[in-house]
Motif scaffolding. Structure first.
Motif, PDB file in Angstrom:
ATOM      1  N   THR A   1      29.124 -22.117  24.483  1.00 19.94           N
ATOM      2  CA  THR A   1      28.248 -23.048  23.777  1.00 19.94           C
ATOM      3  C   THR A   1      26.769 -22.725  23.998  1.00 19.94           C
ATOM      4  N   SER A   2      26.492 -21.502  24.352  1.00 16.29           N
ATOM      5  CA  SER A   2      25.094 -21.089  24.516  1.00 16.29           C
ATOM      6  C   SER A   2      24.529 -20.654  23.166  1.00 16.29           C
ATOM      7  N   GLN A   3      23.196 -20.379  23.175  1.00 15.98           N
ATOM      8  CA  GLN A   3      22.570 -19.679  22.052  1.00 15.98           C
ATOM      9  C   GLN A   3      22.239 -18.268  22.546  1.00 15.98           C
ATOM     10  N   GLY A   4      22.194 -17.321  21.636  1.00 16.01           N
ATOM     11  CA  GLY A   4      21.922 -15.959  22.109  1.00 16.01           C
ATOM     12  C   GLY A   4      21.349 -15.056  21.049  1.00 16.01           C
ATOM     13  N   MET A   5      20.928 -13.883  21.496  1.00 17.26           N
ATOM     14  CA  MET A   5      20.452 -12.842  20.590  1.00 17.26           C
ATOM     15  C   MET A   5      20.641 -11.490  21.282  1.00 17.26           C
ATOM     16  N   PHE A   6      20.695 -10.441  20.491  1.00 19.04           N
ATOM     17  CA  PHE A   6      20.792  -9.076  21.020  1.00 19.04           C
ATOM     18  C   PHE A   6      19.520  -8.316  20.695  1.00 19.04           C
ATOM     19  N   PHE A   7      18.979  -7.598  21.682  1.00 26.55           N
ATOM     20  CA  PHE A   7      17.994  -6.576  21.385  1.00 26.55           C
ATOM     21  C   PHE A   7      18.739  -5.285  21.062  1.00 26.55           C
TER      22      PHE A   7
ATOM     23  N   ALA B   1       8.536 -12.750  29.919  1.00 27.87           N
ATOM     24  CA  ALA B   1       8.329 -11.978  28.681  1.00 27.87           C
ATOM     25  C   ALA B   1       9.642 -11.844  27.898  1.00 27.87           C
ATOM     26  N   LEU B   2      10.768 -11.663  28.614  1.00 28.30           N
ATOM     27  CA  LEU B   2      12.065 -11.546  27.913  1.00 28.30           C
ATOM     28  C   LEU B   2      12.379 -12.855  27.179  1.00 28.30           C
ATOM     29  N   ILE B   3      12.130 -13.989  27.859  1.00 30.85           N
ATOM     30  CA  ILE B   3      12.375 -15.287  27.220  1.00 30.85           C
ATOM     31  C   ILE B   3      11.495 -15.422  25.974  1.00 30.85           C
ATOM     32  N   ASP B   4      10.216 -15.071  26.112  1.00 30.40           N
ATOM     33  CA  ASP B   4       9.290 -15.202  24.965  1.00 30.40           C
ATOM     34  C   ASP B   4       9.730 -14.337  23.791  1.00 30.40           C
ATOM     35  N   GLU B   5      10.166 -13.108  24.089  1.00 30.41           N
ATOM     36  CA  GLU B   5      10.564 -12.203  23.002  1.00 30.41           C
ATOM     37  C   GLU B   5      11.870 -12.660  22.348  1.00 30.41           C
ATOM     38  N   ALA B   6      12.767 -13.278  23.156  1.00 31.02           N
ATOM     39  CA  ALA B   6      14.090 -13.651  22.639  1.00 31.02           C
ATOM     40  C   ALA B   6      14.078 -14.991  21.897  1.00 31.02           C
ATOM     41  N   ARG B   7      13.251 -15.929  22.350  1.00 33.69           N
ATOM     42  CA  ARG B   7      13.317 -17.320  21.873  1.00 33.69           C
ATOM     43  C   ARG B   7      13.341 -17.451  20.345  1.00 33.69           C
ATOM     44  N   PRO B   8      12.431 -16.774  19.628  1.00 30.81           N
ATOM     45  CA  PRO B   8      12.428 -16.981  18.161  1.00 30.81           C
ATOM     46  C   PRO B   8      13.657 -16.418  17.458  1.00 30.81           C
ATOM     47  N   ARG B   9      14.450 -15.626  18.154  1.00 27.20           N
ATOM     48  CA  ARG B   9      15.592 -14.956  17.497  1.00 27.20           C
ATOM     49  C   ARG B   9      16.938 -15.544  17.916  1.00 27.20           C
ATOM     50  N   LEU B  10      16.947 -16.683  18.617  1.00 28.18           N
ATOM     51  CA  LEU B  10      18.215 -17.234  19.117  1.00 28.18           C
ATOM     52  C   LEU B  10      19.061 -17.814  17.998  1.00 28.18           C
ATOM     53  N   SER B  11      20.379 -17.647  18.090  1.00 25.26           N
ATOM     54  CA  SER B  11      21.297 -18.420  17.247  1.00 25.26           C
ATOM     55  C   SER B  11      22.552 -18.698  18.066  1.00 25.26           C
ATOM     56  N   ARG B  12      23.422 -19.563  17.561  1.00 23.96           N
ATOM     57  CA  ARG B  12      24.614 -19.952  18.328  1.00 23.96           C
ATOM     58  C   ARG B  12      25.431 -18.706  18.708  1.00 23.96           C
ATOM     59  N   SER B  13      25.792 -18.621  20.024  1.00 19.21           N
ATOM     60  CA  SER B  13      26.548 -17.452  20.501  1.00 19.21           C
ATOM     61  C   SER B  13      27.930 -17.403  19.866  1.00 19.21           C
ATOM     62  N   GLU B  14      28.443 -16.207  19.732  1.00 22.09           N
ATOM     63  CA  GLU B  14      29.788 -16.030  19.176  1.00 22.09           C
ATOM     64  C   GLU B  14      30.657 -15.279  20.179  1.00 22.09           C
ATOM     65  N   THR B  15      31.973 -15.315  19.957  1.00 22.53           N
ATOM     66  CA  THR B  15      32.882 -14.512  20.785  1.00 22.53           C
ATOM     67  C   THR B  15      33.677 -13.585  19.880  1.00 22.53           C
ATOM     68  N   VAL B  16      34.256 -12.548  20.488  1.00 22.96           N
ATOM     69  CA  VAL B  16      35.012 -11.555  19.734  1.00 22.96           C
ATOM     70  C   VAL B  16      36.298 -12.173  19.192  1.00 22.96           C
ATOM     71  N   VAL B  17      36.630 -11.882  17.929  1.00 17.01           N
ATOM     72  CA  VAL B  17      37.919 -12.295  17.359  1.00 17.01           C
ATOM     73  C   VAL B  17      38.893 -11.141  17.605  1.00 17.01           C
ATOM     74  N   ASN B  18      39.895 -11.414  18.473  1.00 18.32           N
ATOM     75  CA  ASN B  18      40.753 -10.317  18.922  1.00 18.32           C
ATOM     76  C   ASN B  18      41.512  -9.629  17.792  1.00 18.32           C
TER      77      ASN B  18
END
Ligand code: PD2
Ligand code: ZN
Length: 275
Positions: free
Chosen positions: A133-139, A104-121
């Motif tokens: 190099t992953s894709q990600g999203m935040f709930f 269910a988590l995968i199903d809910e997250a999949r449509p909202r994925l975009s390229r992951s980012e990292t913090v700019v110090n």
């Protein structure tokens, strides 16, 4: 920088303001305007908002229940403590999530994925980075009934309040994708960190929950500990860092996925209330 101490007078002021109905964010901002460091202010808030007489939650106590091979949440879901290590403070958990919760988590997250980012110090903002190099999203925290159920389980398991956690992040790694070794805490020496710490203070622990089992690769590795945790659906790796220092031994990364894909949900815990 001079170390700031959380004084009894400050705690008294926080209790009075809280009783008068002031929200935590307003108190945090007021303390910062008076010159308190964001992390110290967040720690004072966490302490000052605790009912008087209650035991303090010392950060080093942030760990899975000790001496238990299995722990049950209020809904009767049993989590297994498969292995634990004192330094770095790591625990491997079995059945953290059920197969249905993973799907269910995968199903809910999949449509909202975009390229992951990292913090700019330098700025405290974020950007696309070759190290991740992953894709990600935040709930949002508490965004869906499923998020709320998982968040409540994590809070009960670790004895850490739900409101001291960020929303769940879901990541998808395609073959070849990885997350190079890093620390999850924010570097206190970087200019952008103070603005990040305004929302809940430092990160103090991480729970990476595996939502599927990649065919090959994708382990979570701790190079300083010589530890490699295989990504197995439903299992999780927990690690805590009571202070934002390499001496915690919590340098870690996501090894490249070789075959198949890898899905994880990450929960980061903060030292104070996270808005
Ligand atoms: O996906 C992972 O294994 C992983 C590795 C390191 C995730 C994170 N860090 C993270 O989300 O911080
Ligand atoms: Zn990480």
């Amino acid at each position: 920088m001079v170390d700031q101490l959380v004084t009894p007078a400050l705690l008294r002021w926080i209790r009075e303001q809280t009783e008068a109905g002031q929200p935590p964010l307003a108190l945090q901002e007021a303390m910062e305007r008076s010159g308190w460091e964001p992390g110290v202010a967040a720690r004072a808030l966490a302490e000052g908002m605790r009912p008087e007489g209650a035991m303090p939650r010392a950060l080093p106590e942030l760990c899975v229940p000790e001496g238990l091979s299995q722990w049950e949440d209020q809904g009767g879901h049993a989590v297994q403590v498969l292995a634990s290590l004192q330094h770095p403070r790591v625990a491997i958990l079995g059945q953290m999530l059920s197969p249905a919760e993973c799907a269910a988590l995968i199903d809910e997250a999949r449509p909202r994925l975009s390229r992951s980012e990292t913090v700019v110090n330098e700025t405290g903002g974020s950007e696309v980075n070759r190290a991740r190099t992953s894709q990600g999203m935040f709930f949002q925290r508490g965004e869906t009934p499923l998020c709320r159920r998982i968040e409540a389980r994590i809070a009960a398991l670790l004895g850490w309040p739900v409101d001291h956690g960020e929303g769940l992040q879901v990541l998808r790694y395609a073959p070849g994708a990885e997350y190079k070794a890093h620390y999850d805490y924010f570097d206190p020496d970087h200019a952008g960190t103070s603005s990040i710490l305004r929302r809940g203070g430092q990160r103090v622990a991480t729970l990476v929950m595996y939502l599927n089992t990649p065919e090959e690769g994708g382990a979570t590795v701790f190079p300083d500990a010589g530890l490699s945790v295989s990504a197995v659906a439903g299992q999780a790796v927990f690690f805590a860092y009571g202070s934002p220092e390499p001496s915690t031994g919590t340098l870690h990364g996501g090894a490249p996925v070789v075959r198949g894909e890898k899905w994880v949900a990450t929960k980061w815990l903060r030292e104070g209330h996270f808005e």
